[in-house]
Design an enzyme around this catalytic site. Structure first.
Site, PDB file in Angstrom:
ATOM      1  N   LYS A 200       0.857  -1.187   0.000  1.00 58.48           N
ATOM      2  CA  LYS A 200       0.000   0.000   0.000  1.00 58.48           C
ATOM      3  C   LYS A 200       0.886   1.228   0.000  1.00 58.48           C
ATOM      4  O   LYS A 200       1.716   1.417   0.893  1.00 58.48           O
ATOM      5  CB  LYS A 200      -0.895  -0.018   1.238  1.00 58.48           C
ATOM      6  N   ARG A 210     -10.733   9.925   1.995  1.00 60.67           N
ATOM      7  CA  ARG A 210     -10.601  10.585   3.307  1.00 60.67           C
ATOM      8  C   ARG A 210     -11.730  11.587   3.512  1.00 60.67           C
ATOM      9  O   ARG A 210     -12.152  11.824   4.639  1.00 60.67           O
ATOM     10  CB  ARG A 210      -9.213  11.221   3.432  1.00 60.67           C
ATOM     11  N   LYS A 224       1.193   9.994   5.494  1.00 55.49           N
ATOM     12  CA  LYS A 224       1.397   8.653   6.044  1.00 55.49           C
ATOM     13  C   LYS A 224       2.707   8.045   5.547  1.00 55.49           C
ATOM     14  O   LYS A 224       2.855   6.829   5.494  1.00 55.49           O
ATOM     15  CB  LYS A 224       0.180   7.785   5.715  1.00 55.49           C
ATOM     16  N   GLU A 240       7.428  -6.652   1.250  1.00 55.77           N
ATOM     17  CA  GLU A 240       6.209  -6.515   2.063  1.00 55.77           C
ATOM     18  C   GLU A 240       5.291  -7.731   1.868  1.00 55.77           C
ATOM     19  O   GLU A 240       4.767  -8.290   2.822  1.00 55.77           O
ATOM     20  CB  GLU A 240       5.429  -5.241   1.663  1.00 55.77           C
ATOM     21  N   LYS A 255      -2.210  -1.455  -3.866  1.00 54.70           N
ATOM     22  CA  LYS A 255      -3.079  -0.287  -3.787  1.00 54.70           C
ATOM     23  C   LYS A 255      -2.261   0.981  -3.792  1.00 54.70           C
ATOM     24  O   LYS A 255      -1.275   1.032  -3.059  1.00 54.70           O
ATOM     25  CB  LYS A 255      -3.866  -0.400  -2.476  1.00 54.70           C
ATOM     26  N   SER A 281     -10.160   5.632  -4.489  1.00 52.90           N
ATOM     27  CA  SER A 281     -11.110   6.720  -4.678  1.00 52.90           C
ATOM     28  C   SER A 281     -10.652   7.752  -5.721  1.00 52.90           C
ATOM     29  O   SER A 281     -11.427   8.159  -6.579  1.00 52.90           O
ATOM     30  CB  SER A 281     -11.371   7.403  -3.339  1.00 52.90           C
ATOM     31  N   TYR A 319     -15.074   1.361  -6.890  1.00 50.06           N
ATOM     32  CA  TYR A 319     -16.331   2.049  -6.588  1.00 50.06           C
ATOM     33  C   TYR A 319     -17.303   1.936  -7.759  1.00 50.06           C
ATOM     34  O   TYR A 319     -18.476   2.242  -7.612  1.00 50.06           O
ATOM     35  CB  TYR A 319     -16.057   3.523  -6.219  1.00 50.06           C
TER      36      TYR A 319
HETATM   37  C1  PBG Z   1      -7.502   3.372   5.696  1.00 53.85           C
HETATM   38  C2  PBG Z   1      -7.763   3.215   4.247  1.00 53.85           C
HETATM   39  C3  PBG Z   1      -7.552   4.152   3.229  1.00 53.85           C
HETATM   40  C4  PBG Z   1      -8.075   3.605   2.073  1.00 53.85           C
HETATM   41  C5  PBG Z   1      -8.555   2.329   2.389  1.00 53.85           C
HETATM   42  N1  PBG Z   1      -8.335   2.100   3.741  1.00 53.85           N
HETATM   43  C6  PBG Z   1      -7.034   5.540   3.265  1.00 53.85           C
HETATM   44  C7  PBG Z   1      -5.697   5.818   3.774  1.00 53.85           C
HETATM   45  O1  PBG Z   1      -4.848   4.938   3.927  1.00 53.85           O
HETATM   46  O2  PBG Z   1      -5.490   6.983   4.078  1.00 53.85           O
HETATM   47  C8  PBG Z   1      -8.109   4.306   0.755  1.00 53.85           C
HETATM   48  C9  PBG Z   1      -9.109   3.824  -0.226  1.00 53.85           C
HETATM   49  C10 PBG Z   1      -9.446   4.773  -1.312  1.00 53.85           C
HETATM   50  O3  PBG Z   1      -8.825   5.829  -1.519  1.00 53.85           O
HETATM   51  O4  PBG Z   1     -10.387   4.450  -2.036  1.00 53.85           O
HETATM   52  N2  PBG Z   1      -6.353   2.858   6.221  1.00 53.85           N
END
Ligand code: PBG
Length: 329
Positions: A200, A210, A224, A240, A255, A281, A319
Site C-alpha cells: 500500500k 478521506r 502517512k 512486504e 493499492k 477513490s 467504486y
Molecule cells: C484506511 C484506508 C484508506 C483507504 C482504504 N483504507 C485511506 C488511507 O490509507 O489513508 C483508501 C481507499 C481509497 O482511496 O479508495 N487505512
C-alpha cells in the site's frame, strides 16, 4: 519466431467481433468485482459524497438493501468502511475494538440477512483517531508500530467475532499480520481470511476516500509516509508481500491500482497467490469526473479494469463495481 507480413497479418483476428472475443487473452466478469461501501451512524437516508460521483454513505438500515441489490447483480463481496462520529474519536482509537461499535453491528446485521455475501472489513485506526493516522502516536508524533499492533489485534478480533469473512489490515504496520493471525488462531477463528493490504503506497489518490470517511480534516496537512510505501519502490513491495505471506496472509493487495500495475504484475508473477487490486477513490473520481464533463467516454472505466486483469490481479475493489456489473449483465 520469424513471422512475416503478409503471411502473418495480425489484423486477421481483429476482423470480426466474435473472433476478437474468442481469442481474448483476459476477461472481466462480475466475479472479479468487489464494491467498497461507506456506512455512517445516525443518518436516515443515503448521503452523497461530493468528490465521488454516484457513491454514497449508507445508513445502517439502508446498507442492507444496497447489499441485496449488489447480490442481485451477481456481486459476491463488499468492503465495508465506517464513518465514525467525531465524538467517538480519540488519540488511541479505542472505539475500534468496541465489540458494540458501528461496524460490528453492520457486519452482524448483513450476515444475518445475506449470509452468502462475503464481507471484507478494514483493520486500521484512521476512522477512529482524532489525528487521522492509522496508528497510535508517540511523544514525537511518530506512529508507534508495536503499540499500534496491540490495538489492531483487538480490532481484528471483534470484527472476526461479529462475523467478518475477511479481515483486511490496511495500516501498514510491521508484524501486524503475524500478530493478528496468532490472535485469530488462539480464539478459534481458523477460517477467518486475512487479506493484507501488503503493498500500500503513500498516495495522493486517497483524497476522496478521506473526505468520504471524514478523516481528511483530522489528518490535516499530515501524511502517512512513515508507514505507507514510497511510490519510488517496487522491490520493497515484494518484501512486504513476502513478509505478510510468511506471517499468515491468505491473499494480498496492491493499492492504488492504475499507477501501480507494474507492482501487481510483479507480485502475481513472483508469489502466485490471490492478488487483489484496489482502484482507489482518486482513480475512480478522476475518471468519473472526466466522464461527467464529457472529456472522456464512459467506456474508459471498463478499459482501465481490463488493464488490472492484464496485469494479473484476480479481483478488483472498485467504486464502479455496481455500475460495471450492470453493464456486464
Ligand atoms: C484506511 C484506508 C484508506 C483507504 C482504504 N483504507 C485511506 C488511507 O490509507 O489513508 C483508501 C481507499 C481509497 O482511496 O479508495 N487505512
Amino acid at each position: 519466431m520469424n513471422r512475416k507480413f503478409p503471411d502473418t497479418r495480425l489484423r486477421r483476428l481483429r476482423s470480426n467481433p466474435s473472433l476478437l472475443k474468442i481469442t481474448a487473452e483476459t476477461s472481466l466478469t462480475v466475479d472479479d468485482l468487489i464494491q467498497p461501501i461507506f456506512v455512517k451512524e445516525g443518518i436516515k437516508k443515503a448521503e452523497a459524497i461530493e468528490s465521488m460521483p454516484n457513491v454514497n454513505r449508507y445508513s445502517k438500515e439502508g446498507v442492507i438493501d444496497y447489499c441485496k441489490s449488489l447480490m442481485d447483480l451477481g456481486i459476491k463481496a463488499v468492503a465495508l468502511f465506517p464513518v465514525i462520529d467525531s465524538k467517538k474519536k480519540d488519540l488511541e482509537g479505542i472505539e475500534a475494538f468496541n465489540r458494540k461499535n458501528l461496524i460490528c453491528g453492520i457486519v452482524e446485521s448483513i450476515k444475518k440477512k445475506i449470509p452468502e455475501l462475503v464481507l471484507i472489513v478494514d483493520v486500521a485506526l484512521d476512522p477512529y483517531t482524532v489525528h487521522g493516522h492509522d496508528g497510535i502516536l508517540d511523544k514525537k508524533d511518530y506512529v508507534d508500530n508495536d503499540k499500534t499492533v496491540e490495538v489492531l489485534k483487538k480490532q481484528a478480533l471483534v470484527l472476526a467475532d461479529a462475523g467478518a469473512d475477511v479481515i483486511a489490515p490496511s495500516d501498514m504496520m510491521d508484524g501486524r499480520i503475524g500478530a493478528i493471525r496468532k490472535e485469530l488462531e488462539l480464539n478459534n477463528f481458523f477460517n477467518t481470511v486475512i487479506l493484507s493490504y501488503a503493498a500500500k503506497y503513500s498516495s495522493k489518490f486517497y483524497g476522496p476516500f478521506r473526505e468520504a470517511v471524514q478523516s481528511s480534516s483530522n489528518l490535516g496537512k499530515g501524511n502517512k509516509d512513515s508507514y505507507q510505501m514510497s511510490p519510488h519502490n517496487i522491490n520493497e513491495a515484494l518484501h512486504e508481500v513476502e513478509m505478510d505471506l510468511n506471517e499468515g496472509a491468505d491473499a494480498v493487495m496492491v493499492k492504488p491500482g492504475m499507477p501501480y500495475l507494474d507492482v501487481i504484475r510483479a507480485v502475481k508473477e513472483k508469489f502466485k497467490v490471490p492478488t487483489f487490486a484496489y482502484q482507489v477513490s482518486g482513480e475512480y473520481s478522476m475518471l468519473k469526473g472526466a466522464i461527467e464533463k464529457g472529456w472522456l467516454q464512459e467506456e474508459v472505466l471498463m478499459e482501465v479494469l481490463h488493464s488490472f486483469k492484464r496485469a494479473g490481479s484476480d479481483c478488483i475493489l472498485t467504486y464502479a463495481a455496481e455500475e460495471i456489473a450492470q453493464k456486464l449483465s
